[in-house]
Every structure is written in structure tokens, then in C-alpha cells.
Design an enzyme around this catalytic site. Structure first.
Site, PDB file in Angstrom:
ATOM      1  N   ASN A  81      -3.935  -9.104   7.370  1.00  0.00           N
ATOM      2  CA  ASN A  81      -2.998  -9.204   8.728  1.00  0.00           C
ATOM      3  C   ASN A  81      -4.066  -9.757   9.532  1.00  0.00           C
ATOM      4  O   ASN A  81      -3.686 -10.567  10.275  1.00  0.00           O
ATOM      5  CB  ASN A  81      -2.625  -7.584   8.974  1.00  0.00           C
ATOM      6  CG  ASN A  81      -1.321  -7.253   8.693  1.00  0.00           C
ATOM      7  OD1 ASN A  81      -0.379  -7.691   9.145  1.00  0.00           O
ATOM      8  ND2 ASN A  81      -1.463  -6.602   7.566  1.00  0.00           N
ATOM      9  N   CYS A  97       0.828  -1.276   0.062  1.00  0.00           N
ATOM     10  CA  CYS A  97       0.043  -0.009  -0.076  1.00  0.00           C
ATOM     11  C   CYS A  97       0.903   1.243  -0.141  1.00  0.00           C
ATOM     12  O   CYS A  97       0.149   2.350  -0.195  1.00  0.00           O
ATOM     13  CB  CYS A  97      -1.206  -0.037   1.215  1.00  0.00           C
ATOM     14  SG  CYS A  97      -2.081  -1.416   1.512  1.00  0.00           S
ATOM     15  N   ASP A 129      -5.297 -11.803   0.180  1.00  0.00           N
ATOM     16  CA  ASP A 129      -5.867 -11.490  -1.211  1.00  0.00           C
ATOM     17  C   ASP A 129      -6.281 -12.554  -1.985  1.00  0.00           C
ATOM     18  O   ASP A 129      -7.146 -12.685  -3.097  1.00  0.00           O
ATOM     19  CB  ASP A 129      -5.069 -10.672  -2.032  1.00  0.00           C
ATOM     20  CG  ASP A 129      -4.820  -9.042  -1.661  1.00  0.00           C
ATOM     21  OD1 ASP A 129      -5.129  -8.915  -0.419  1.00  0.00           O
ATOM     22  OD2 ASP A 129      -3.767  -8.442  -1.866  1.00  0.00           O
TER      23      ASP A 129
END
Length: 444
Positions: free
Chosen positions: A296, A32, A274
């Protein structure tokens, strides 16, 4: 690695041997953060690395870097792995298996998509390659393909790098995770920053020069010059291994798990991040939501269960925030089309309010859109576009969605107030009041 670390906390090396395979060069890094590294907001790549391979190995985790798993034999309880550099293959048996293969960027099947100067942005290697192209580029023209989170964030990064930026998007408005009326606010702000927005257009090919490098992207009716192209079209679950092994996949191509993140029908296989689909607590259906926050949490749950404890992951409400320069963008819950797709009847309201008391210096406008279920008044979704302190207000709605609150109940929330932080009625509660009134009127 979150799962591995949590399992190690619960069980020592004499009780549990942990082997981890990673085909890349890095572990435990923040994907990110890559747009902010490219933009220069984060000055050093290593600041995005939470834990190095050496730190994992120091905790008695047998971490094998540059090693790609190529096959899972569920019946035999083993995996085949290949050393990426040497090509040497070997089999490793397991009692418990964790699949965390993530997602792969969507790379369009079109001429020139693999040309030098065309970049995806998912790994630190991708970020380094893009920075290298930016340093060598002959001109200062960039095209971003796609206007989702990555596309919008990369457009900002390239503007900060001094590039002329064009964003070509298949949809009319950017940020398809928002309803179109809220996406329009994002587009207007991006145009105001000097970004050229091209909507309702699909890139059909990448054009190259005599040197083979990218020189433009083409749609059906136009060409857009480019010295660098960034693909921000989205991602799909990376589940080729799982599919070949006969593991169950959902409608979006992600692995299906139970609340303990155990792959359905397989007692000793877990999956997270994901590559999985998760339960949407608002719609009650499966979704693919590729976010680091969920990954996480999945890792913590998986590591606890694989380590002999017990933990569950109940699901998500679909909360996400982003920004383009000083414009903050947030959403949680369902969009209008999501609610229609699952057969929900709803009311919508849109309100404008300020980030602080109107008389306090620095107050800025924000727009809040709220969906509530007709008759019951149950909150269904919230979208916020604005500037200072707009995005994180979505957390109020995320908690309300998780708790199954109605918009009427939300109006009584005891939120913090002082003129430097909020009006007497917070913008989210202003929207809740208006939505509650609309629900009452619809039921009368």
C-alpha cells in the site's frame, strides 16, 4: 489500484488516462484476511473487498478485469493483453507503466500437488475453493504443509472449522522468521491447542484415492491422512513478465527499484508490492518482504510520482505480526542468522515479563528476545511471543530500528504506563536494559 487511485487524486481524467489490467475476478481485496474468512471470524467474503471494480471505474480508471498482460515491449512502450475468457489479444501503448504483479505461491513439484482437495491460499477465488472443499469433505482431517505465517494462520482456521490438524514443516520449529528458540514457544503453544506438529520433514508427494481426490500426504518415512491439504510454503515474486522484458531483478528474484519505486534504469516504469525487492534499513541489503503494508505504501509513492508529484519509499525493517488462537507472534529487524550473514557482531538477551502490572488481574507472560550490535549497542532486532497485548509491542522496536537507536537510548523512552496496560518497565524496555548491560560488559 493504490497507485492508480493516488495518481487520479493528483490528475484528472483530462490530464491523465489510467488503464489497469487485472486477470482475476476481484480488485483491492485483503489477502491477509482470507484465513479469518475461512475460520468464520469474518463472516462475509465481501467484507474483505476494499473497493470494487465499479468503484474504481466511477473514478475514471479504465479497469479491465479478467485481462492478463502476457508481454511487455519496453522499446515500443506497449503491453500485450489477453482476455482470459475469450482469448482475444490486443496491444495497448503507455507513456508510464506500473508493474504490480505480486507474488505466486510456491507449489511443490511433486506427485499429486494439483489433486482435488489441495489448496493454496492467495486470492479470494482460492478462499472460495477451499471453503467449498471443507463443505464437501468426507472426513475432518486436514494437513497444512509449511509453518510460516500462512501455515500457522490456516492451522488455526482449520481448528476453528472443527478439523483435526497436522502441520508438516521442513524446519524443526514453526515460524522460520523467528529464531529457533522463539519458534519453539510457538510450537509448544500449537501443540497445546491440539495441533499435531511434524518438524524436520518434507512432504514428498500427495496421495490420492480411487476418486482422484487427496487422501494423505507422504514424507520419506510416514503418511499423514488428509481430507484437505493447504499449502503454506511461502511465495516468490511474480516477475516472469519483467524478466522476459529484460528488466533488472535482484538476488531474490524481485524487481529492483530506486527510492521513488522506479525500476532501475527505466525512467517511466515503476514497480511495487510483492514483485519487488526492498532495502533492509538494518542490514543495508536487498530483501523480498511480501506484506500488504508495504504494498500500500509503494502504491502511494508510485501514484504520486506517476501523477507528477514526488515521493520516496526509504525501506523496511521487516516488521510482521501474526497469531495462532490466543498466542501472539511478532518480529522486527534481524534474526541471529541474518546478523551473522551480513557480518554483524551482536549480543542477545531473552526476558520474560508480563503484559500488565503483575498484581493487576489478567496479566499474562510474554517472552521478548532482543539483538544489539556489539560495541555500538545499536538495536538489530526484536522477537516477541506471548498473549494479550504482546504482538503490537513490536511497534516500539520498529520505530527504534527505523530511527537507528541504541538499546541504551531505548531505556529512556517515555512510554505510556498504567497498571492495566503495562508494568512500570514495559517488557521491551526490560529487554533493552538487559541488552544495554550486556553490551557494556562486552566492551569492558
Amino acid at each position: 489500484m493504490s497507485a492508480a487511485s493516488q495518481a487520479r487524486r493528483l490528475r484528472g481524467p483530462d490530464e491523465l488516462e489510467i488503464v489497469a489490467f487485472e486477470r482475476g475476478h476481484f480488485t483491492s481485496f485483503s489477502a491477509c484476511g482470507i484465513p479469518y474468512w475461512v475460520s468464520g471470524d469474518v463472516g462475509d467474503r465481501d467484507r474483505l473487498i476494499a473497493r470494487t471494480p465499479e468503484e474504481h471505474r466511477a473514478r475514471d480508471i479504465d479497469l479491465r478485469m479478467r485481462t492478463e498482460v502476457t508481454e511487455i515491449d519496453v522499446a515500443a512502450g506497449c503491453v500485450r493483453a489477453r482476455d482470459v475468457d475469450s482469448g482475444v489479444e490486443s496491444w495497448t501503448s503507455y507513456d508510464k507503466l506500473v508493474i504490480a504483479t505480486g507474488a505466486r505461491p510456491i507449489r511443490p513439484d511433486m506427485p499429486g500437488a494439483d489433486a482435488p482437495g489441495v489448496h493454496g491460499v492467495q486470492t479470494l477465488d482460492d478462499g472460495e475453493a477451499l471453503l467449498g472443499t471443507l463443505a464437501r469433505a468426507r472426513g475432518r482431517r486436514a494437513v497444512v504443509v509449511g509453518a510460516g505465517y500462512i501455515g500457522v494462520e490456516m492451522a488455526e482456521a482449520l481448528i476453528k472449522c472443527g478439523y483435526e490438524v497436522t502441520v508438516v514443516n521442513r524446519g524443526r520449529e514453526p515460524m522460520s522468521t523467528l529464531d529457533a528458540d522463539m519458534g519453539r514457544l510457538v510450537r509448544e503453544a500449537m501443540v497445546g491447542l491440539g495441533i499435531t506438529m511434524v518438524g524436520d520433514r518434507e512432504v514428498t508427494k500427495v496421495l490420492t484415492g480411487e476418486d482422484g481426490r487427496v487422501r494423505a500426504v507422504a514424507t520419506q518415512d510416514a503418511e499423514y491422512p488428509a481430507d484437505v491439504v493447504v499449502l503454506g510454503i511461502g511465495v516468490r515474486p511474480e516477475t516472469g513478465l519483467a524478466r522476459a522484458a529484460g528488466l533488472p531483478l535482484g538476488p531474490h528474484g524481485g524487481l529492483l527499484t530506486d527510492r521513488a519505486m522506479r525500476v532501475r534504469g527505466h525512467e517511466n516504469i515503476w514497480a511495487g508490492g510483492d514483485c519487488v525487492e526492498v532495502l533492509d534499513l538494518v542490514s543495508g541489503q536487498q530483501r523480498h518482504v511480501p506484506l500488504g503494508t508495504h504494498a500500500n505504501k509503494h502504491g502511494q509513492v508510485i501514484g504520486t510520482n506517476a501523477g507528477g508529484g514526488y515521493a520516496t519509499f526509504p525501506g523496511v525493517v521487516g516488521t510482521a505480526v501474526s497469531k495462532v488462537c490466543d498466542l501472539e507472534i511478532a518480529r522486527t529487524g534481524l534474526r541471529e542468522k541474518d546478523a551473522r550473514r551480513v557480518g554483524l557482531q551482536f549480543e542477545t538477551v531473552v526476558v520474560e515479563s508480563t503484559s500488565r502490572a503483575g498484581y493487576y488481574p489478567g496479566a499474562s507472560l510474554m517472552t521478548v528476545k532482543m539483538l544489539a550490535e556489539r560495541r555500538t549497542g545499536r538495536l538489530l532486532g526484536v522477537q516477541i511471543v506471548g498473549r494479550e497485548s504482546a504482538a503490537k509491542r513490536v511497534d516500539i522496536a520498529a520505530v527504534a530500528l527505523t530511527a537507528g537507536m541504541t538499546v541504551e537510548q531505548m531505556t529512556a523512552l517515555d512510554l505510556g504506563y498504567a497498571p492495566p496496560f503495562s508494568p512500570v518497565w514495559d517488557p521491551v524496555l526490560v529487554a533493552a536494559r538487559k541488552a544495554a548491560t550486556k553490551v557494556r560488559e562486552a566492551g569492558s
